[in-house]
Scaffold this motif. Structure first.
Motif, short mmCIF file in Angstrom:
data_model
loop_
_atom_site.label_atom_id
_atom_site.label_comp_id
_atom_site.label_asym_id
_atom_site.label_seq_id
_atom_site.Cartn_x
_atom_site.Cartn_y
_atom_site.Cartn_z
N VAL A 22 -19.91 -89.67 -77.37
CA VAL A 22 -19.30 -89.82 -76.05
C VAL A 22 -18.78 -88.47 -75.56
O VAL A 22 -18.90 -88.12 -74.39
CB VAL A 22 -18.16 -90.86 -76.09
N LYS A 23 -18.20 -87.71 -76.49
CA LYS A 23 -17.71 -86.36 -76.13
C LYS A 23 -18.88 -85.48 -75.68
O LYS A 23 -18.77 -84.69 -74.73
CB LYS A 23 -17.01 -85.72 -77.33
N GLY A 24 -20.03 -85.64 -76.35
CA GLY A 24 -21.22 -84.89 -75.96
C GLY A 24 -21.70 -85.28 -74.57
O GLY A 24 -22.19 -84.44 -73.81
N ILE A 25 -21.54 -86.57 -74.23
CA ILE A 25 -21.90 -87.02 -72.87
C ILE A 25 -20.99 -86.37 -71.85
O ILE A 25 -21.44 -85.91 -70.78
CB ILE A 25 -21.79 -88.56 -72.78
N ALA A 26 -19.69 -86.31 -72.17
CA ALA A 26 -18.73 -85.68 -71.25
C ALA A 26 -19.01 -84.19 -71.09
O ALA A 26 -18.81 -83.63 -69.99
CB ALA A 26 -17.31 -85.91 -71.76
N ASP A 27 -19.47 -83.54 -72.17
CA ASP A 27 -19.75 -82.10 -72.12
C ASP A 27 -21.13 -81.80 -71.53
O ASP A 27 -21.46 -80.63 -71.28
CB ASP A 27 -19.66 -81.49 -73.52
N GLY A 28 -21.93 -82.84 -71.33
CA GLY A 28 -23.27 -82.64 -70.77
C GLY A 28 -24.30 -82.31 -71.81
O GLY A 28 -25.45 -81.97 -71.47
N ASP A 29 -23.95 -82.41 -73.12
CA ASP A 29 -24.90 -82.09 -74.18
C ASP A 29 -25.74 -83.31 -74.59
O ASP A 29 -26.80 -83.17 -75.22
CB ASP A 29 -24.16 -81.58 -75.42
N VAL A 30 -25.24 -84.50 -74.28
CA VAL A 30 -25.93 -85.74 -74.67
C VAL A 30 -26.22 -86.56 -73.41
O VAL A 30 -25.41 -86.58 -72.47
CB VAL A 30 -25.06 -86.58 -75.64
N ALA A 31 -27.37 -87.24 -73.41
CA ALA A 31 -27.78 -88.10 -72.30
C ALA A 31 -27.85 -87.34 -70.98
O ALA A 31 -27.51 -87.87 -69.92
CB ALA A 31 -26.82 -89.29 -72.17
N ALA A 32 -28.30 -86.12 -71.07
CA ALA A 32 -28.44 -85.33 -69.84
C ALA A 32 -29.51 -85.95 -68.94
O ALA A 32 -30.60 -86.28 -69.39
CB ALA A 32 -28.81 -83.89 -70.19
N GLY A 33 -29.20 -86.15 -67.70
CA GLY A 33 -30.14 -86.73 -66.75
C GLY A 33 -30.12 -88.24 -66.73
O GLY A 33 -30.82 -88.86 -65.91
N VAL A 34 -29.30 -88.85 -67.62
CA VAL A 34 -29.21 -90.31 -67.63
C VAL A 34 -28.30 -90.77 -66.50
O VAL A 34 -27.17 -90.28 -66.36
CB VAL A 34 -28.66 -90.82 -68.99
N ARG A 35 -28.77 -91.70 -65.70
CA ARG A 35 -27.98 -92.20 -64.60
C ARG A 35 -27.02 -93.28 -65.09
O ARG A 35 -27.38 -94.16 -65.84
CB ARG A 35 -28.90 -92.78 -63.52
N GLY A 36 -25.74 -93.14 -64.67
CA GLY A 36 -24.74 -94.08 -65.13
C GLY A 36 -24.98 -95.50 -64.63
O GLY A 36 -25.44 -95.70 -63.51
N ALA A 37 -24.65 -96.48 -65.49
CA ALA A 37 -24.81 -97.88 -65.13
C ALA A 37 -23.43 -98.53 -65.06
O ALA A 37 -22.68 -98.51 -66.03
CB ALA A 37 -25.68 -98.60 -66.17
N ASP A 38 -23.11 -99.09 -63.92
CA ASP A 38 -21.80 -99.70 -63.70
C ASP A 38 -21.72 -101.04 -64.43
O ASP A 38 -22.41 -102.01 -64.06
CB ASP A 38 -21.58 -99.90 -62.20
N PRO A 39 -20.90 -101.15 -65.50
CA PRO A 39 -20.80 -102.42 -66.24
C PRO A 39 -20.10 -103.52 -65.45
O PRO A 39 -20.25 -104.70 -65.77
CB PRO A 39 -19.99 -102.03 -67.48
N VAL A 40 -19.34 -103.12 -64.41
CA VAL A 40 -18.65 -104.12 -63.59
C VAL A 40 -19.65 -104.86 -62.70
O VAL A 40 -19.62 -106.08 -62.57
CB VAL A 40 -17.55 -103.48 -62.74
N SER A 41 -20.56 -104.10 -62.08
CA SER A 41 -21.54 -104.71 -61.18
C SER A 41 -22.55 -105.56 -61.95
O SER A 41 -23.12 -106.51 -61.39
CB SER A 41 -22.27 -103.62 -60.39
N THR A 42 -22.76 -105.22 -63.22
CA THR A 42 -23.70 -106.01 -64.03
C THR A 42 -23.02 -107.19 -64.71
O THR A 42 -23.67 -107.96 -65.43
CB THR A 42 -24.37 -105.13 -65.09
N GLY A 43 -21.71 -107.33 -64.50
CA GLY A 43 -20.99 -108.46 -65.06
C GLY A 43 -20.64 -108.35 -66.52
O GLY A 43 -20.30 -109.34 -67.17
N GLN A 44 -20.68 -107.12 -67.05
CA GLN A 44 -20.35 -106.93 -68.47
C GLN A 44 -18.88 -106.57 -68.69
O GLN A 44 -18.39 -106.66 -69.82
CB GLN A 44 -21.22 -105.83 -69.07
N LEU A 45 -18.20 -106.19 -67.63
CA LEU A 45 -16.82 -105.74 -67.74
C LEU A 45 -16.10 -106.01 -66.42
O LEU A 45 -16.72 -106.03 -65.36
CB LEU A 45 -16.79 -104.23 -68.06
N THR A 46 -14.79 -106.21 -66.49
CA THR A 46 -14.01 -106.46 -65.26
C THR A 46 -13.13 -105.26 -64.95
O THR A 46 -12.80 -104.47 -65.84
CB THR A 46 -13.13 -107.71 -65.44
N ARG A 47 -12.73 -105.14 -63.70
CA ARG A 47 -11.83 -104.06 -63.28
C ARG A 47 -10.49 -104.19 -63.99
O ARG A 47 -9.88 -103.20 -64.38
CB ARG A 47 -11.63 -104.13 -61.77
#
Length: 219
Positions: free
Chosen positions: A36-61
């Protein structure tokens, strides 16, 4: 825990849109905190578009806000209400037995007939994938290869699992117990068994008295 769809894409969205800690995001998405730290630093999952878990019903606000206010809190995914309705029923098709193992079926049948006579032909057929005519020929010793049949545990032959065998034996035992209960207890009176012993004892007593009386008369 409910599995998250697109965990890395979800982690990307949570990193970009929330103030959650790496540990909270990692545990929710099933990732390692360093990933996750690598994702924040841009070293991991570069170019991956974020998926909103709220809109997909997996998580609530509300769940996100609760986690943002408490760093020790771990978010819980929303369980789909109708998940079970969309799962197709599993239908067990006919059991397939490799050609190399089919020749071992008579050995397995002989073992089952000898060690579990309470099993019906239908149960044996279901366990090892054979026909009732084959079972009958093995039981009656009319099988063409009867001379070479060696009773062998079907589990060791790989024709069925121990769990399936135990389940069929359990069903047979329950059915047999139910039948015996409906039939009622048999008349197992022990009186006849004891009567001969009583007569022998009486006969023995008479012989002893006659012997004694005979000896008395002689005296």
């Amino acid at each position: 825990m409910t599995e998250i769809l697109m965990p890395k894409a979800t982690a990307v969205w949570l990193v970009d849109n929330t103030s959650l800690s790496f540990e909270q995001i990692a545990e929710f998405c099933g990732l390692h905190p360093l990933e996750v730290k690598g994702i924040a630093d841009g070293d991991v999952a570069a170019g991956v578009r974020g998926a909103d878990p709220v809109s997909t019903g997996q998580l609530t606000r509300e769940e996100i806000q609760k986690a943002e206010n408490d760093a020790k809190y771990r978010m819980k995914a929303v369980s789909p209400k109708y998940a079970d309705l969309h799962q197709p029923n599993k239908k067990r098709g006919p059991r397939y037995t490799p050609l190399s193992r089919r020749q071992s079926r008579p050995d397995a049948i002989a073992w089952l007939v000898r060690n579990h006579p309470e099993l019906t032909d239908g149960q044996i057929s279901k366990l090892i994938g054979t026909t009732k005519s084959t079972i009958e020929s093995v039981r009656e010793r009319t099988h063409w290869n009867s001379a070479n049949i060696k009773p062998t545990d079907p589990v060791s032959l790989g024709l069925c699992s121990q769990v399936d065998l135990d389940e069929q034996v359990r069903k047979s035992s329950s059915r047999r117990a139910k039948m015996e209960k409906e039939r009622g207890p048999e008349d197992d009176t022990l009186a006849p068994a004891f009567e001969p012993q009583a007569e022998e004892k009486e006969a023995g007593s008479e012989i002893t008295l006659e012997t004694l009386f005979g000896e008395t008369k002689k005296d």
